[in-house]
Design a protein around this motif. Structure first.
Motif, PDB file in Angstrom:
ATOM      1  N   ASN A  25      37.856  53.123  55.339  1.00 61.53           N
ATOM      2  CA  ASN A  25      37.496  54.357  55.256  1.00 61.53           C
ATOM      3  C   ASN A  25      38.484  55.359  55.785  1.00 61.53           C
ATOM      4  O   ASN A  25      38.683  56.484  55.250  1.00 61.53           O
ATOM      5  N   GLU A  26      39.073  55.165  56.843  1.00 65.18           N
ATOM      6  CA  GLU A  26      39.958  55.979  57.413  1.00 65.18           C
ATOM      7  C   GLU A  26      41.413  56.082  56.589  1.00 65.18           C
ATOM      8  O   GLU A  26      41.862  57.329  56.364  1.00 65.18           O
ATOM      9  N   MET A  27      41.590  55.099  55.957  1.00 64.71           N
ATOM     10  CA  MET A  27      42.644  55.057  54.968  1.00 64.71           C
ATOM     11  C   MET A  27      42.226  55.493  53.897  1.00 64.71           C
ATOM     12  O   MET A  27      43.327  55.423  52.559  1.00 64.71           O
ATOM     13  N   GLN A  28      41.247  56.006  53.353  1.00 61.52           N
ATOM     14  CA  GLN A  28      40.708  56.110  51.887  1.00 61.52           C
ATOM     15  C   GLN A  28      41.019  55.084  50.936  1.00 61.52           C
ATOM     16  O   GLN A  28      41.425  55.128  49.842  1.00 61.52           O
ATOM     17  N   ALA A  29      40.700  53.589  51.501  1.00 62.27           N
ATOM     18  CA  ALA A  29      40.650  52.699  50.567  1.00 62.27           C
ATOM     19  C   ALA A  29      39.360  51.973  50.230  1.00 62.27           C
ATOM     20  O   ALA A  29      38.500  52.277  50.645  1.00 62.27           O
ATOM     21  N   GLU A  30      39.381  51.271  49.236  1.00 61.64           N
ATOM     22  CA  GLU A  30      38.077  50.491  48.895  1.00 61.64           C
ATOM     23  C   GLU A  30      38.270  49.012  49.980  1.00 61.64           C
ATOM     24  O   GLU A  30      39.499  48.414  49.725  1.00 61.64           O
ATOM     25  N   TYR A  31      37.161  48.683  50.386  1.00 62.42           N
ATOM     26  CA  TYR A  31      37.318  47.338  50.863  1.00 62.42           C
ATOM     27  C   TYR A  31      36.648  46.405  50.174  1.00 62.42           C
ATOM     28  O   TYR A  31      35.680  46.395  49.743  1.00 62.42           O
ATOM     29  N   TRP A  32      37.139  45.123  50.034  1.00 67.03           N
ATOM     30  CA  TRP A  32      36.745  43.969  49.306  1.00 67.03           C
ATOM     31  C   TRP A  32      36.703  42.776  49.940  1.00 67.03           C
ATOM     32  O   TRP A  32      37.594  42.450  50.689  1.00 67.03           O
ATOM     33  N   SER A  33      35.575  42.055  50.233  1.00 64.87           N
ATOM     34  CA  SER A  33      35.802  40.694  50.878  1.00 64.87           C
ATOM     35  C   SER A  33      35.498  39.520  49.660  1.00 64.87           C
ATOM     36  O   SER A  33      34.709  39.772  49.011  1.00 64.87           O
ATOM     37  N   VAL A  34      36.534  38.789  49.886  1.00 68.54           N
ATOM     38  CA  VAL A  34      36.562  37.765  48.729  1.00 68.54           C
ATOM     39  C   VAL A  34      36.936  36.339  49.320  1.00 68.54           C
ATOM     40  O   VAL A  34      37.347  36.147  50.538  1.00 68.54           O
ATOM     41  N   SER A  35      36.683  35.305  48.503  1.00 66.04           N
ATOM     42  CA  SER A  35      36.892  33.900  48.744  1.00 66.04           C
ATOM     43  C   SER A  35      37.527  33.288  47.660  1.00 66.04           C
ATOM     44  O   SER A  35      36.745  33.241  46.713  1.00 66.04           O
ATOM     45  N   ALA A  36      38.684  32.747  47.951  1.00 67.08           N
ATOM     46  CA  ALA A  36      39.410  32.235  46.505  1.00 67.08           C
ATOM     47  C   ALA A  36      38.907  30.672  46.502  1.00 67.08           C
ATOM     48  O   ALA A  36      38.570  30.215  45.458  1.00 67.08           O
ATOM     49  N   LYS A  37      38.283  30.104  47.699  1.00 65.47           N
ATOM     50  CA  LYS A  37      37.724  28.768  47.550  1.00 65.47           C
ATOM     51  C   LYS A  37      36.214  28.887  46.699  1.00 65.47           C
ATOM     52  O   LYS A  37      36.023  28.230  45.982  1.00 65.47           O
ATOM     53  N   THR A  38      35.414  29.786  47.305  1.00 67.67           N
ATOM     54  CA  THR A  38      34.244  29.896  46.659  1.00 67.67           C
ATOM     55  C   THR A  38      34.224  30.367  45.402  1.00 67.67           C
ATOM     56  O   THR A  38      33.464  30.547  44.407  1.00 67.67           O
ATOM     57  N   GLY A  39      35.151  31.563  45.116  1.00 66.87           N
ATOM     58  CA  GLY A  39      35.342  32.469  44.210  1.00 66.87           C
ATOM     59  C   GLY A  39      34.497  33.728  44.235  1.00 66.87           C
ATOM     60  O   GLY A  39      34.392  34.717  43.309  1.00 66.87           O
ATOM     61  N   GLU A  40      33.878  33.888  45.481  1.00 68.11           N
ATOM     62  CA  GLU A  40      33.045  35.120  45.720  1.00 68.11           C
ATOM     63  C   GLU A  40      33.826  36.353  45.597  1.00 68.11           C
ATOM     64  O   GLU A  40      34.965  36.525  46.022  1.00 68.11           O
ATOM     65  N   ASN A  41      33.396  37.232  44.675  1.00 66.33           N
ATOM     66  CA  ASN A  41      34.069  38.483  44.411  1.00 66.33           C
ATOM     67  C   ASN A  41      35.334  38.674  43.877  1.00 66.33           C
ATOM     68  O   ASN A  41      35.943  39.747  43.682  1.00 66.33           O
ATOM     69  N   VAL A  42      35.964  37.506  43.580  1.00 66.24           N
ATOM     70  CA  VAL A  42      37.321  37.388  43.071  1.00 66.24           C
ATOM     71  C   VAL A  42      37.490  38.084  41.731  1.00 66.24           C
ATOM     72  O   VAL A  42      38.286  39.069  41.450  1.00 66.24           O
ATOM     73  N   LYS A  43      36.398  37.604  40.696  1.00 60.43           N
ATOM     74  CA  LYS A  43      36.375  38.283  39.347  1.00 60.43           C
ATOM     75  C   LYS A  43      36.213  39.875  39.376  1.00 60.43           C
ATOM     76  O   LYS A  43      36.800  40.589  38.685  1.00 60.43           O
ATOM     77  N   GLU A  44      35.041  40.101  40.296  1.00 59.69           N
ATOM     78  CA  GLU A  44      34.645  41.310  40.548  1.00 59.69           C
ATOM     79  C   GLU A  44      35.745  42.282  40.881  1.00 59.69           C
ATOM     80  O   GLU A  44      36.025  43.662  40.387  1.00 59.69           O
ATOM     81  N   PHE A  45      36.526  41.873  41.776  1.00 59.26           N
ATOM     82  CA  PHE A  45      37.813  42.627  42.438  1.00 59.26           C
ATOM     83  C   PHE A  45      38.734  42.776  41.527  1.00 59.26           C
ATOM     84  O   PHE A  45      39.246  44.048  41.430  1.00 59.26           O
ATOM     85  N   PHE A  46      39.097  41.549  40.657  1.00 59.56           N
ATOM     86  CA  PHE A  46      40.141  42.193  39.644  1.00 59.56           C
ATOM     87  C   PHE A  46      39.796  42.739  38.555  1.00 59.56           C
ATOM     88  O   PHE A  46      40.425  43.642  37.959  1.00 59.56           O
ATOM     89  N   SER A  47      38.531  42.804  38.036  1.00 59.14           N
ATOM     90  CA  SER A  47      37.897  43.729  37.110  1.00 59.14           C
ATOM     91  C   SER A  47      38.112  45.236  37.525  1.00 59.14           C
ATOM     92  O   SER A  47      38.394  45.880  36.653  1.00 59.14           O
ATOM     93  N   ARG A  48      37.484  45.405  39.045  1.00 57.91           N
ATOM     94  CA  ARG A  48      37.631  46.737  39.702  1.00 57.91           C
ATOM     95  C   ARG A  48      39.167  47.192  39.315  1.00 57.91           C
ATOM     96  O   ARG A  48      39.366  48.503  38.935  1.00 57.91           O
ATOM     97  N   VAL A  49      40.186  46.509  39.629  1.00 55.18           N
ATOM     98  CA  VAL A  49      41.502  46.863  39.677  1.00 55.18           C
ATOM     99  C   VAL A  49      42.027  47.166  38.096  1.00 55.18           C
ATOM    100  O   VAL A  49      42.424  48.498  38.131  1.00 55.18           O
ATOM    101  N   ALA A  50      41.733  46.303  37.328  1.00 48.05           N
ATOM    102  CA  ALA A  50      41.803  46.637  35.931  1.00 48.05           C
ATOM    103  C   ALA A  50      41.321  47.735  35.289  1.00 48.05           C
ATOM    104  O   ALA A  50      41.702  48.714  34.808  1.00 48.05           O
ATOM    105  N   ALA A  51      39.996  48.031  35.632  1.00 49.15           N
ATOM    106  CA  ALA A  51      39.332  49.314  35.348  1.00 49.15           C
ATOM    107  C   ALA A  51      39.760  50.551  35.735  1.00 49.15           C
ATOM    108  O   ALA A  51      39.999  51.592  35.069  1.00 49.15           O
TER     109      ALA A  51
END
Length: 107
Positions: free
Chosen positions: A52-78
């Protein structure tokens, strides 16, 4: 948490190397699967505050479980696609945009 201490310096270095307003800023917490839920929650509170201080989006991901990985890359692409469309529309001052070598997109 240690890497959060370096976040500001990394951001300053990255912004210095790029044009103003040309970048999207993300703070991505990785390896979520390696810590307990309590440690993860405490770290995420700090990470969200930093983001929030840096005006960034925060994403918590796990490459091992795949949690939020696809969603994060979809957000970047969009966001990248949206920015390309806006720039193209500003150049043409119309309602048609050409992105890459594909067909025109009507707005």
């Amino acid at each position: 948490l240690t890497s959060l201490l370096y976040f500001r310096q990394w951001l300053e270095d990255a912004l210095r190397e790029n044009e103003p307003d040309s970048s999207f800023i993300f703070l991505v917490g990785t390896k979520k699967d390696l810590v307990s839920d309590a440690v993860c929650e405490r770290t995420e509170i700090d990470a969200i505050r930093f983001a929030n201080e840096m005006q960034a989006e925060y994403w918590s991901v796990s490459a091992k479980t795949g949690e939020n990985v696809k969603e994060f890359f979809s957000r970047v692409a969009a966001l990248a696609f949206e920015q390309s469309m806006i720039k193209e529309l500003e150049k043409t001052a119309g309602c048609m945009a050409q992105i890459g070598t594909g067909n025109l997109i009507s707005m």
